[in-house]
Structure formats: structure tokens, C-alpha cells
Write an enzyme that holds these catalytic residues in place. Structure first.
Site, mmCIF file in Angstrom:
data_model
loop_
_atom_site.group_PDB
_atom_site.id
_atom_site.type_symbol
_atom_site.label_atom_id
_atom_site.label_comp_id
_atom_site.label_asym_id
_atom_site.label_seq_id
_atom_site.Cartn_x
_atom_site.Cartn_y
_atom_site.Cartn_z
ATOM 1 N N HIS A 113 -20.577 -14.316 50.388
ATOM 2 C CA HIS A 113 -20.322 -15.019 51.541
ATOM 3 C C HIS A 113 -20.439 -16.242 51.532
ATOM 4 O O HIS A 113 -20.366 -17.273 52.354
ATOM 5 C CB HIS A 113 -21.662 -14.385 52.578
ATOM 6 C CG HIS A 113 -21.242 -14.784 54.235
ATOM 7 N ND1 HIS A 113 -22.221 -15.390 54.773
ATOM 8 C CD2 HIS A 113 -20.225 -14.196 54.877
ATOM 9 C CE1 HIS A 113 -21.444 -15.777 56.151
ATOM 10 N NE2 HIS A 113 -20.498 -15.028 56.063
ATOM 11 N N LYS A 115 -19.627 -20.262 50.575
ATOM 12 C CA LYS A 115 -18.479 -21.056 50.471
ATOM 13 C C LYS A 115 -18.578 -22.622 49.899
ATOM 14 O O LYS A 115 -19.595 -23.483 50.404
ATOM 15 C CB LYS A 115 -17.842 -21.708 51.996
ATOM 16 C CG LYS A 115 -17.492 -20.381 52.907
ATOM 17 C CD LYS A 115 -18.653 -19.848 53.480
ATOM 18 C CE LYS A 115 -18.078 -18.749 54.502
ATOM 19 N NZ LYS A 115 -19.158 -17.939 55.176
ATOM 20 N N ASP A 120 -14.956 -31.706 39.092
ATOM 21 C CA ASP A 120 -15.542 -32.411 38.226
ATOM 22 C C ASP A 120 -16.955 -32.611 37.922
ATOM 23 O O ASP A 120 -17.485 -33.319 37.451
ATOM 24 C CB ASP A 120 -14.594 -33.662 38.092
ATOM 25 C CG ASP A 120 -13.257 -33.665 37.886
ATOM 26 O OD1 ASP A 120 -12.946 -32.859 37.199
ATOM 27 O OD2 ASP A 120 -12.672 -34.803 38.439
ATOM 28 N N HIS A 304 -19.822 -20.888 64.926
ATOM 29 C CA HIS A 304 -19.902 -20.334 63.455
ATOM 30 C C HIS A 304 -20.682 -21.257 62.613
ATOM 31 O O HIS A 304 -20.575 -20.950 61.464
ATOM 32 C CB HIS A 304 -18.366 -20.471 62.828
ATOM 33 C CG HIS A 304 -18.322 -19.198 61.852
ATOM 34 N ND1 HIS A 304 -18.027 -19.713 60.459
ATOM 35 C CD2 HIS A 304 -18.309 -17.848 61.906
ATOM 36 C CE1 HIS A 304 -17.812 -18.668 59.814
ATOM 37 N NE2 HIS A 304 -18.057 -17.583 60.575
ATOM 38 N N LYS A 306 -24.152 -22.529 60.831
ATOM 39 C CA LYS A 306 -25.209 -22.026 60.153
ATOM 40 C C LYS A 306 -26.108 -22.985 59.567
ATOM 41 O O LYS A 306 -26.219 -23.589 58.525
ATOM 42 C CB LYS A 306 -25.042 -21.107 58.961
ATOM 43 C CG LYS A 306 -24.043 -20.065 59.357
ATOM 44 C CD LYS A 306 -22.838 -20.082 58.590
ATOM 45 C CE LYS A 306 -21.802 -19.091 58.710
ATOM 46 N NZ LYS A 306 -21.471 -18.390 59.937
ATOM 47 N N ASP A 311 -38.547 -31.296 62.472
ATOM 48 C CA ASP A 311 -39.228 -32.646 62.673
ATOM 49 C C ASP A 311 -38.151 -33.726 62.376
ATOM 50 O O ASP A 311 -36.978 -33.730 62.959
ATOM 51 C CB ASP A 311 -40.290 -32.697 61.591
ATOM 52 C CG ASP A 311 -41.508 -32.039 62.115
ATOM 53 O OD1 ASP A 311 -41.500 -31.412 63.344
ATOM 54 O OD2 ASP A 311 -42.487 -31.426 61.434
#
Length: 421
Positions: A113, A115, A120, A304, A306, A311
Site C-alpha cells: 500500500h 506510495k 537519484d 483520501h 492519511k 501540538d
């Protein structure tokens, strides 16, 4: 949680595909030596084709390109789509948990899952954005509200190593393994020489840390970072998640934070891409609202994201949701940020998002028809809570990378031998 914090990084928040795709494609086109990519979903649409053409372009220039795609998330793209890349020298891998017991796929829920993009060993991208057209706001009502980060600095080397680890352990054939190790060593030498000859400009120091979740030595690393942030928060917590059904421990930590006076805010899906996701989150609304947690549902389109902040300094963004799949089954990657400017930038964005497109959830709404929903809440909560344990009874820790080739190159199968639970 033994991961090191790295100082001296540069971080840039990228909101939606309109910001992400131009930045990542531009970085890939400028690659001199190497491009490493991991993704859950790629489709044969305008975005997927743009990535395909970009990778083929740099591969023809002699850049070493490795792309790993989850086999489930990539099943909407044709074999010809992948083979076109392989023909130009792009190394394409499909991540698929291995089959056991009469060739049945018993561990279907354990997915790649993450991404990630590393160019380089100098620039990295991490977040929740896949390579498909529904990540663009122009897609319409089903376009996703999503996020990624562009990173430069020492933490990039940790992300680079995480990508190489998947490739290294995913190939049990010694010749290819040795070839990858030799290539990685050459990239390290080239990077060191490049930095020596062209030292990077001095930038404001941002501390960053890469946390991964796998089914070997890092089963709860991301969750532990969340728990530490929630347990130590003194002023505010904002969690913005597409899929929210956390562990008992994290749920209690959020409740306790609200009890001790922390301003706890959840931003969740109000127009979900999968309706059952919203229903699962709603099972927890009453428990949290009674303790003073504020809950907003984002109503403009499917959310979508996450991401979270605590603080004035701590923030995180990556691929991990707060649900059983991400916390207990999938391979995930998040970056933790310790920086006041980034925290404040993210806070202002989320506050505006809620003000313009958020709808507050009240206890009155939750109590409607509560009497008949209570048995469903009880059964669903405990089933979902124990689902990872049930899934863990099946073979789990031998995901497989399949090398994609054209008709001139046969498929090569290899195994990612992790430590068994």
C-alpha cells in the site's frame, strides 16, 4: 521505534494530483542515475500513461528505473501497458502475496500500500496519491481529496533504502541480488561524489523520520508513533483520515487526550468512495463525542488523506490509514515531521477545509435510531477489531515480486522472505 530522526531536511506539502503529478514527473524527467517507485494503484488512463511515458523516456536515456506495483491495485492496467515499459528497460515488478494450500490466495488482504518515489537518492515523494485520473479534481464528483510530500535531505536516504530492501529481499536469485547490491553501491558512491563537488545549499533544518509497517520486524511502528503523539499532546490533535477504525489502544488514547483538555479533532469521509467505510467509522462516533472529541465529515468529495498533527511541531503524512488493514496487514510507509512551520501550514489548510466543506457531527445525530443499531455496533466492532488476528491465521509473511517482461523476456518469479510471525 528505533528509527532515527534526520535533521536538515526540506519538506513541501502537495495537495491533490494537480500539485503532485507535475512535481513528481518533473523530478523523474530530470533523473540522472536512478528512479525507484512503489505504488498501490496504477491505471491505463491519462495519469498512468503520463507516468509510463515519463519512465520510458528516462529509461531510454540510460537511467536505471525500478517500479513495484501491487498486483491487486494494478489489475486494471493491461499486460501490454506494463510490457511497453519493460521493452524500454524499465524494471517492472508486481507485488503479490504468495499462494498456499492448493494454490489458493489465503492472504489476499496483505497488500503493498506504500506510495514512494525516490530520484537519484536526492529527492523523495511520499503520501497517499496513486497514479490514476481520479486523483485530479477535474475528474468530477468522485475525484479524491489527497496529499503527498516532496522531501529533500538525509531522510531521503532512508526512503531509498526502504525501496531497495523490498527489491533486494524480493529476489532470491543470487545473480540479480548481487547485481542490485552492486548497483546500489555505485549509486551511493555517485551521490557522495555529487554532494562533494556540488554541496547543497544550506536550508532551514526540518527534522524528519521514516516509519514503515511490514509483517516482519516493523509490525506496529507507525501505530506506536501515533500513540506517542496522542499520549504526549498538550494542546491540539488533528487527525484527517479516509479510513478510520483504529486499535483499542489508539481509541483510548484519543479519549484520554480529550479528557485531559486536549482539543481533539477528527476529519473523516462524509462522501466516501466506499460507503461501508463511513459506516465503520460511525460505529465509534458516540464513544468519542461523549468524551469531547470533535468530528467533522468532509462533504465536497471522497476524502483520501492519511495525515495528522499534534501540538505545534509534530505531523505525519503517508500511506497508512487508521484501520485494521493498514495497522495490521499492509506494507505501509509514513514520514513524521518535527517542524513548526510545516505543522502550522498543515493546520491552516485543514481548518480551511473544515470551514468550507466540513459538516460537524453532533451527538443528537448519533443517537437517532441508536437502540436498534446498538447490537450491530457491538458485533461489527468486535469482528473488525479481531479481523487482523483472523487473517493472521493464514500464511502471511512471504509476499512475492513478479518481474514483468515482454514476449522477449519471460516472467521471473521471486520471493520476499520476511521473518515469520
Amino acid at each position: 521505534m528505533n528509527e532515527p530522526w534526520r535533521a536538515g531536511n526540506e519538506v513541501e506539502l502537495l495537495i491533490n494530483g494537480e500539485a503532485f503529478f507535475p512535481r513528481v514527473f518533473d523530478s523523474i524527467r530530470k533523473a540522472r542515475r536512478e528512479v525507484l517507485i512503489e505504488t498501490f494503484i496504477i491505471r491505463d488512463d491519462e495519469v498512468g500513461k503520463a507516468l509510463q511515458q515519463t519512465l520510458m523516456y528516462v529509461a531510454r536515456r540510460g537511467v536505471h528505473v525500478e517500479i513495484t506495483i501491487d498486483a491487486y491495485g494494478g489489475n486494471e492496467a493491461s499486460a501490454a501497458f506494463f510490457e511497453a515499459m519493460a521493452d524500454t528497460g524499465v524494471h517492472v515488478h508486481l507485488f503479490e502475496p504468495t499462494r498456499h494450500l492448493f494454490n489458493l490466495r489465503l492472504n489476499v488482504f496483505r497488500r503493498l500500500h506504500r506510495k514512494l518515489v525516490v530520484v537519484d537518492n536526492e529527492v523523495a515523494f511520499i503520501g497517499g496519491i496513486n497514479y490514476c485520473a481520479d486523483q485530479l479534481t477535474s475528474f468530477g464528483e468522485e475525484a479524491k481529496q489527497d496529499y503527498s510530500m516532496r522531501l529533500c535531505g538525509p531522510v531521503v536516504q532512508d526512503i531509498h533504502q526502504a525501496c531497495l530492501d523490498l527489491l533486494h529481499h524480493g529476489d532470491s536469485k543470487p545473480p540479480r541480488l548481487q547485481r542490485l547490491k552492486k548497483f546500489a553501491a555505485s549509486q551511493h558512491d555517485a551521490l557522495h561524489k555529487s554532494h562533494h563537488e556540488n554541496p547543497p545549499e544550506k536550508q532551514e533544518s526540518v527534522r524528519a523520520l521514516l516509519a514503515i509497517r511490514d509483517n516482519g520486524l516493523h509490525k506496529r511502528d507507525i501505530e506506536k508513533h501515533y500513540l506517542h503523539a496522542v499520549n504526549t499532546a498538550k494542546e491540539r490533535l488533528v487527525l484527517a483520515h479516509a479510513y478510520f477504525f483504529p486499535s483499542y489502544g489508539l481509541l483510548r488514547a484519543l479519549r484520554n487526550a480529550a479528557r485531559r483538555g486536549v482539543n481533539v479533532t477528527l476529519i473523516l469521509q462524509g462522501e466516501p468512495d466506499m460507503p461501508w467505510v463511513r459506516l465503520c467509522a460511525q460505529l465509534l462516533y458516540g464513544y468519542l463525542l461523549r468524551e469531547g472529541v470533535k468530528i467533522y465529515e468532509y462533504k465536497e468529495r471522497p476524502f483520501h488523506g492519511k495525515l495528522a498533527l499534534a501540538d505545534r511541531h509534530w505531523a505525519t503524512l503517508g500511506s497508512s490509514n487508521l484501520d485494521p488493514l493498514s495497522l495490521s496487514l499492509n506494507l505501509e510507509a509514513n514520514v513524521m515531521i518535527d517542524d513548526e512551520a510545516f505543522n502550522q501550514h498543515l493546520f491552516k489548510h485543514l481548518r480551511t477545509l473544515v470551514q468550507e466543506h466540513g459538516e460537524p457531527v453532533s451527538m443528537q445525530v448519533v443517537k437517532r435510531s441508536y437502540w436498534w443499531r446498538m447490537p450491530l455496533i457491538f458485533l461489527s466492532f468486535h469482528f473488525l477489531r479481531h479481523f487482523p488476528v483472523i487473517a493472521g491465521w493464514f500464511p502471511a509473511h512471504i509476499p512475492k515480486l513478479e518481474r514483468v517482461g515482454s514476449q522477449k523476456h519471460l516472467w521471473k518469479k521471486s520471493h520476499y522472505d520476511q521473518e515469520r510471525a
